[in-house]
Design a protein around this motif. Structure first.
Motif, PDB file in Angstrom:
ATOM      1  N   GLU A 294      35.864-144.996   0.420  1.00  0.00           N
ATOM      2  CA  GLU A 294      35.612-144.804  -0.951  1.00  0.00           C
ATOM      3  C   GLU A 294      36.311-143.333  -0.873  1.00  0.00           C
ATOM      4  OE1 GLU A 294      30.994-145.861  -1.900  1.00  0.00           O
ATOM      5  OE2 GLU A 294      32.633-146.539  -3.059  1.00  0.00           O
ATOM      6  N   ASP A 295      36.215-142.637  -1.556  1.00  0.00           N
ATOM      7  CA  ASP A 295      36.522-140.811  -1.834  1.00  0.00           C
ATOM      8  C   ASP A 295      34.948-140.375  -2.005  1.00  0.00           C
ATOM      9  OD1 ASP A 295      39.010-141.112  -2.457  1.00  0.00           O
ATOM     10  OD2 ASP A 295      39.286-140.324  -4.326  1.00  0.00           O
ATOM     11  N   GLU A 296      33.821-140.955  -2.288  1.00  0.00           N
ATOM     12  CA  GLU A 296      32.795-140.413  -2.037  1.00  0.00           C
ATOM     13  C   GLU A 296      31.820-140.515  -0.137  1.00  0.00           C
ATOM     14  OE1 GLU A 296      32.373-142.484  -6.227  1.00  0.00           O
ATOM     15  OE2 GLU A 296      33.144-143.159  -3.664  1.00  0.00           O
ATOM     16  N   PHE A 297      32.770-141.003   0.292  1.00  0.00           N
ATOM     17  CA  PHE A 297      32.850-140.804   2.342  1.00  0.00           C
ATOM     18  C   PHE A 297      33.909-140.489   2.311  1.00  0.00           C
ATOM     19  CE2 PHE A 297      30.541-145.308   1.200  1.00  0.00           C
ATOM     20  CZ  PHE A 297      29.376-144.801   1.764  1.00  0.00           C
ATOM     21  N   MET A 298      34.538-140.127   1.512  1.00  0.00           N
ATOM     22  CA  MET A 298      35.230-139.030   2.318  1.00  0.00           C
ATOM     23  C   MET A 298      34.837-137.407   3.161  1.00  0.00           C
ATOM     24  SD  MET A 298      38.881-138.520   2.643  1.00  0.00           S
ATOM     25  CE  MET A 298      40.096-139.909   0.771  1.00  0.00           C
ATOM     26  N   GLY A 299      34.115-137.094   3.403  1.00  0.00           N
ATOM     27  CA  GLY A 299      34.006-135.275   3.576  1.00  0.00           C
ATOM     28  C   GLY A 299      32.618-136.065   4.394  1.00  0.00           C
ATOM     29  N   THR A 300      32.174-136.791   4.452  1.00  0.00           N
ATOM     30  CA  THR A 300      31.031-137.353   5.627  1.00  0.00           C
ATOM     31  C   THR A 300      32.018-138.068   6.914  1.00  0.00           C
ATOM     32  OG1 THR A 300      29.606-138.554   3.518  1.00  0.00           O
ATOM     33  CG2 THR A 300      29.594-140.109   6.417  1.00  0.00           C
ATOM     34  N   PHE A 301      32.976-138.676   6.373  1.00  0.00           N
ATOM     35  CA  PHE A 301      33.640-139.137   7.392  1.00  0.00           C
ATOM     36  C   PHE A 301      34.895-138.643   8.348  1.00  0.00           C
ATOM     37  CE2 PHE A 301      33.031-143.349   6.433  1.00  0.00           C
ATOM     38  CZ  PHE A 301      33.544-144.557   6.992  1.00  0.00           C
ATOM     39  N   ARG A 302      34.981-137.105   7.931  1.00  0.00           N
ATOM     40  CA  ARG A 302      35.552-135.814   7.447  1.00  0.00           C
ATOM     41  C   ARG A 302      35.069-135.063   9.027  1.00  0.00           C
ATOM     42  NH1 ARG A 302      37.333-134.168   3.562  1.00  0.00           N
ATOM     43  NH2 ARG A 302      39.304-134.822   2.936  1.00  0.00           N
ATOM     44  N   PHE A 303      33.576-134.964   7.976  1.00  0.00           N
ATOM     45  CA  PHE A 303      32.539-133.742   9.027  1.00  0.00           C
ATOM     46  C   PHE A 303      32.472-134.909  10.451  1.00  0.00           C
ATOM     47  CE2 PHE A 303      28.779-132.790  10.061  1.00  0.00           C
ATOM     48  CZ  PHE A 303      28.711-132.020  10.703  1.00  0.00           C
ATOM     49  N   ALA A 304      32.284-136.286  10.363  1.00  0.00           N
ATOM     50  CA  ALA A 304      31.713-136.938  11.579  1.00  0.00           C
ATOM     51  C   ALA A 304      32.805-136.348  12.861  1.00  0.00           C
ATOM     52  CB  ALA A 304      31.605-138.276  10.907  1.00  0.00           C
ATOM     53  N   CYS A 305      34.075-136.715  12.064  1.00  0.00           N
ATOM     54  CA  CYS A 305      35.926-136.944  12.546  1.00  0.00           C
ATOM     55  C   CYS A 305      35.388-135.256  13.381  1.00  0.00           C
ATOM     56  CB  CYS A 305      36.534-137.070  12.206  1.00  0.00           C
ATOM     57  SG  CYS A 305      38.137-137.036  12.866  1.00  0.00           S
ATOM     58  N   ALA A 306      35.369-134.357  12.639  1.00  0.00           N
ATOM     59  CA  ALA A 306      35.571-132.627  13.365  1.00  0.00           C
ATOM     60  C   ALA A 306      34.407-132.719  14.303  1.00  0.00           C
ATOM     61  CB  ALA A 306      35.177-131.721  11.748  1.00  0.00           C
ATOM     62  N   ILE A 307      33.157-132.760  13.455  1.00  0.00           N
ATOM     63  CA  ILE A 307      31.912-132.604  14.590  1.00  0.00           C
ATOM     64  C   ILE A 307      31.949-133.066  16.314  1.00  0.00           C
ATOM     65  CG2 ILE A 307      30.411-134.219  14.322  1.00  0.00           C
ATOM     66  CD1 ILE A 307      28.428-131.645  13.749  1.00  0.00           C
ATOM     67  N   ILE A 308      32.479-134.262  16.373  1.00  0.00           N
ATOM     68  CA  ILE A 308      33.154-135.383  17.000  1.00  0.00           C
ATOM     69  C   ILE A 308      34.005-134.959  18.302  1.00  0.00           C
ATOM     70  CG2 ILE A 308      33.237-137.845  18.576  1.00  0.00           C
ATOM     71  CD1 ILE A 308      31.686-138.534  15.417  1.00  0.00           C
ATOM     72  N   THR A 309      34.775-134.680  17.833  1.00  0.00           N
ATOM     73  CA  THR A 309      36.062-134.798  17.916  1.00  0.00           C
ATOM     74  C   THR A 309      36.919-132.941  18.539  1.00  0.00           C
ATOM     75  OG1 THR A 309      37.811-134.780  15.985  1.00  0.00           O
ATOM     76  CG2 THR A 309      37.241-136.350  16.887  1.00  0.00           C
ATOM     77  N   TYR A 310      36.034-132.171  17.650  1.00  0.00           N
ATOM     78  CA  TYR A 310      36.303-130.308  18.421  1.00  0.00           C
ATOM     79  C   TYR A 310      35.732-129.881  19.278  1.00  0.00           C
ATOM     80  CZ  TYR A 310      37.300-125.688  17.294  1.00  0.00           C
ATOM     81  OH  TYR A 310      37.500-124.790  17.800  1.00  0.00           O
ATOM     82  N   PRO A 311      34.644-130.387  19.820  1.00  0.00           N
ATOM     83  CA  PRO A 311      33.662-130.360  21.119  1.00  0.00           C
ATOM     84  C   PRO A 311      35.017-130.754  22.093  1.00  0.00           C
ATOM     85  CG  PRO A 311      32.183-130.794  19.696  1.00  0.00           C
ATOM     86  CD  PRO A 311      33.438-131.255  18.801  1.00  0.00           C
ATOM     87  N   ILE A 312      35.675-132.067  21.919  1.00  0.00           N
ATOM     88  CA  ILE A 312      35.714-132.626  23.454  1.00  0.00           C
ATOM     89  C   ILE A 312      36.994-132.382  22.940  1.00  0.00           C
ATOM     90  CG2 ILE A 312      37.119-135.118  23.480  1.00  0.00           C
ATOM     91  CD1 ILE A 312      35.390-136.419  22.556  1.00  0.00           C
ATOM     92  N   TYR A 313      38.334-132.152  22.028  1.00  0.00           N
ATOM     93  CA  TYR A 313      39.484-130.631  22.279  1.00  0.00           C
ATOM     94  C   TYR A 313      38.915-129.508  22.943  1.00  0.00           C
ATOM     95  CZ  TYR A 313      43.067-129.078  19.852  1.00  0.00           C
ATOM     96  OH  TYR A 313      44.626-127.829  19.503  1.00  0.00           O
ATOM     97  N   MET A 314      38.440-129.012  22.948  1.00  0.00           N
ATOM     98  CA  MET A 314      37.814-127.984  23.196  1.00  0.00           C
ATOM     99  C   MET A 314      37.575-127.627  24.747  1.00  0.00           C
ATOM    100  SD  MET A 314      38.292-125.456  20.916  1.00  0.00           S
ATOM    101  CE  MET A 314      37.311-123.558  20.683  1.00  0.00           C
ATOM    102  N   THR A 315      37.151-128.910  24.940  1.00  0.00           N
ATOM    103  CA  THR A 315      36.541-129.559  26.464  1.00  0.00           C
ATOM    104  C   THR A 315      37.849-129.473  26.771  1.00  0.00           C
ATOM    105  OG1 THR A 315      34.077-129.595  25.886  1.00  0.00           O
ATOM    106  CG2 THR A 315      35.070-130.296  27.643  1.00  0.00           C
ATOM    107  N   LEU A 316      38.513-130.664  26.433  1.00  0.00           N
ATOM    108  CA  LEU A 316      40.479-130.400  26.974  1.00  0.00           C
ATOM    109  C   LEU A 316      40.787-129.280  27.785  1.00  0.00           C
ATOM    110  CD1 LEU A 316      40.650-134.616  26.040  1.00  0.00           C
ATOM    111  CD2 LEU A 316      39.836-133.427  28.008  1.00  0.00           C
ATOM    112  N   LEU A 317      41.001-128.997  26.630  1.00  0.00           N
ATOM    113  CA  LEU A 317      41.576-127.328  26.318  1.00  0.00           C
ATOM    114  C   LEU A 317      40.829-126.647  27.524  1.00  0.00           C
ATOM    115  CD1 LEU A 317      42.811-126.083  22.565  1.00  0.00           C
ATOM    116  CD2 LEU A 317      44.062-127.153  24.411  1.00  0.00           C
ATOM    117  N   PHE A 318      39.344-126.165  27.551  1.00  0.00           N
ATOM    118  CA  PHE A 318      39.443-125.337  28.604  1.00  0.00           C
ATOM    119  C   PHE A 318      39.586-125.952  30.278  1.00  0.00           C
ATOM    120  CE2 PHE A 318      36.285-124.468  31.575  1.00  0.00           C
ATOM    121  CZ  PHE A 318      35.950-122.739  31.768  1.00  0.00           C
ATOM    122  N   ALA A 319      39.726-127.385  30.266  1.00  0.00           N
ATOM    123  CA  ALA A 319      39.498-128.038  31.453  1.00  0.00           C
ATOM    124  C   ALA A 319      40.840-127.653  32.003  1.00  0.00           C
ATOM    125  CB  ALA A 319      39.854-128.765  31.404  1.00  0.00           C
ATOM    126  N   ILE A 320      42.623-127.623  30.890  1.00  0.00           N
ATOM    127  CA  ILE A 320      43.982-127.285  31.291  1.00  0.00           C
ATOM    128  C   ILE A 320      44.010-126.104  31.378  1.00  0.00           C
ATOM    129  CG2 ILE A 320      45.414-127.565  29.895  1.00  0.00           C
ATOM    130  CD1 ILE A 320      44.832-130.294  28.141  1.00  0.00           C
TER     131      ILE A 320
END
Length: 350
Positions: A294-320
């Protein structure tokens, strides 16, 4: 060591919140006692985001009452316990589980007696509507239990108004207003507990209606909301916006039945943000966003996605980039990417 881990997690989450939001405005921190037991009582709109915003900036280390159905498995129970989360049982968890709340209320009373802080949502549910809903008696039961066990404890109630510009959107803006402390003990009457509960709920409800945007939840709700959107009302300022609402209700300005939809403006900045963070955006849009209940969880899910995937994305970019160029150039490029992303969130995206 355990305290260090808690502090590190708090720093990471706080950094993430300030990077995720276009603006976070906080006022009233001076109202929070540092040497007395405190019960934070905020309105509830955006699921876990509400909790994180208060926990990372309230200058206390609060315990949280959390729905019991998330306490599954030994690992999660240990993790939630470490972060001072206590399960609260509801009717939907089964009538036979409600008796478990008795021990939880005793634990809350002990926490307050130790002079610590407790955070719970008096509305007992979340909703994106810009209205303060009817308050549950759950938090008053905890207060009454506290005074029954520890008559001399001076619990300070802090109403907290959470005001989002558009809670389900990204990037969003939010204002958190901490109200003046209220002595719960001044309302306690051991001979009339129903009156004690009623008076406390009335006082907190009245305070919350001043600290957050409150549109009466009646037949005019949608018309008032449409009018506020049409006039670009400042949803971060409950005082000025509530004055507008009062003027609509009392006929100083006519309401219209015309619906004015909020249109998301697409821009070059949004396209650039999508290109620079394409893997994260792809994961969000194709996999995680469709799972949001539901929309009440939209911010929570999006923030969780960002805070988990962004460090992984940056680490992979750094390695490449380190492999194809050099570690130094990889650091420079990723630093520039981070600055551009922050700039887009703060100033470019709408």
């Amino acid at each position: 060591m355990s305290g260090l881990l808690y502090s590190l997690v708090k720093i990471v989450v706080k950094t993430g919140l300030y990077g995720y939001h276009k603006k976070i405005v906080i006022s009233g921190l001076e109202n929070i006692p540092k040497d007395k037991p405190v019960m934070f009582l905020p309105n509830h709109q955006s699921a876990l985001i509400d909790v994180l915003l208060i926990a990372t900036d309230c200058n206390r280390k609060p315990y949280f009452l959390t729905r019991s159905d998330v306490f599954k498995g030994k690992f999660l129970k240990r993790m939630f316990s470490y972060f001072q989360m206590l399960p609260i049982y509801r009717m939907r968890d089964g009538r036979d589980t409600l008796s478990n709340n008795d021990a939880i209320f005793n634990s809350c009373a002990e926490i307050l007696n130790r002079g610590e802080a407790l955070l719970l949502f008096p509305e007992a549910n979340h909703n994106l509507k810009r209205s303060v809903r009817t308050l549950s008696k759950g938090f008053t039961r905890i207060l009454i239990r506290t005074f029954e066990l520890y008559p001399d404890v001076d619990v300070q109630l802090i109403p907290v108004g959470l005001n989002y510009k558009h809670a389900a959107h990204f990037p969003d803006e939010v204002a958190i207003h901490y109200g003046a402390p209220i002595s719960a003990k001044s309302f306690y009457d051991s001979k009339d507990l129903n009156k004690t509960s009623f008076d406390i709920k009335r006082e907190i409800s009245g305070r919350l209606k001043k600290l957050t945007i409150h549109i009466p939840n009646d037949g005019a709700y949608e018309m008032i909301l449409d009018r506020l959107n049409a006039e670009n009302a400042d949803f971060l300022s409950p005082v000025s916006t509530n004055e507008k609402i009062e003027s609509y209700i009392h006929g100083e300005q006519r309401l219209s039945n015309q619906t004015i939809p909020i249109q998301e403006k697409r821009s070059l900045f949004k396209f650039l943000f999508t290109v620079l963070n394409f893997p994260i955006v792809l994961i969000w849009r194709t996999w995680l966003k469709p799972k949001v209940p539901e929309d009440e969880f939209m911010g929570t899910f999006r923030f969780a996605c960002a805070i988990i995937t962004y460090p992984i994305y940056m680490t992979l970019l750094f390695a490449i980039l380190s492999f194809s160029l050099s570690a130094y150039l990889a650091c420079v490029i990723l630093s520039m990417l981070t600055l551009v992303n922050v700039g887009l969130v703060k100033y470019g995206l709408r």
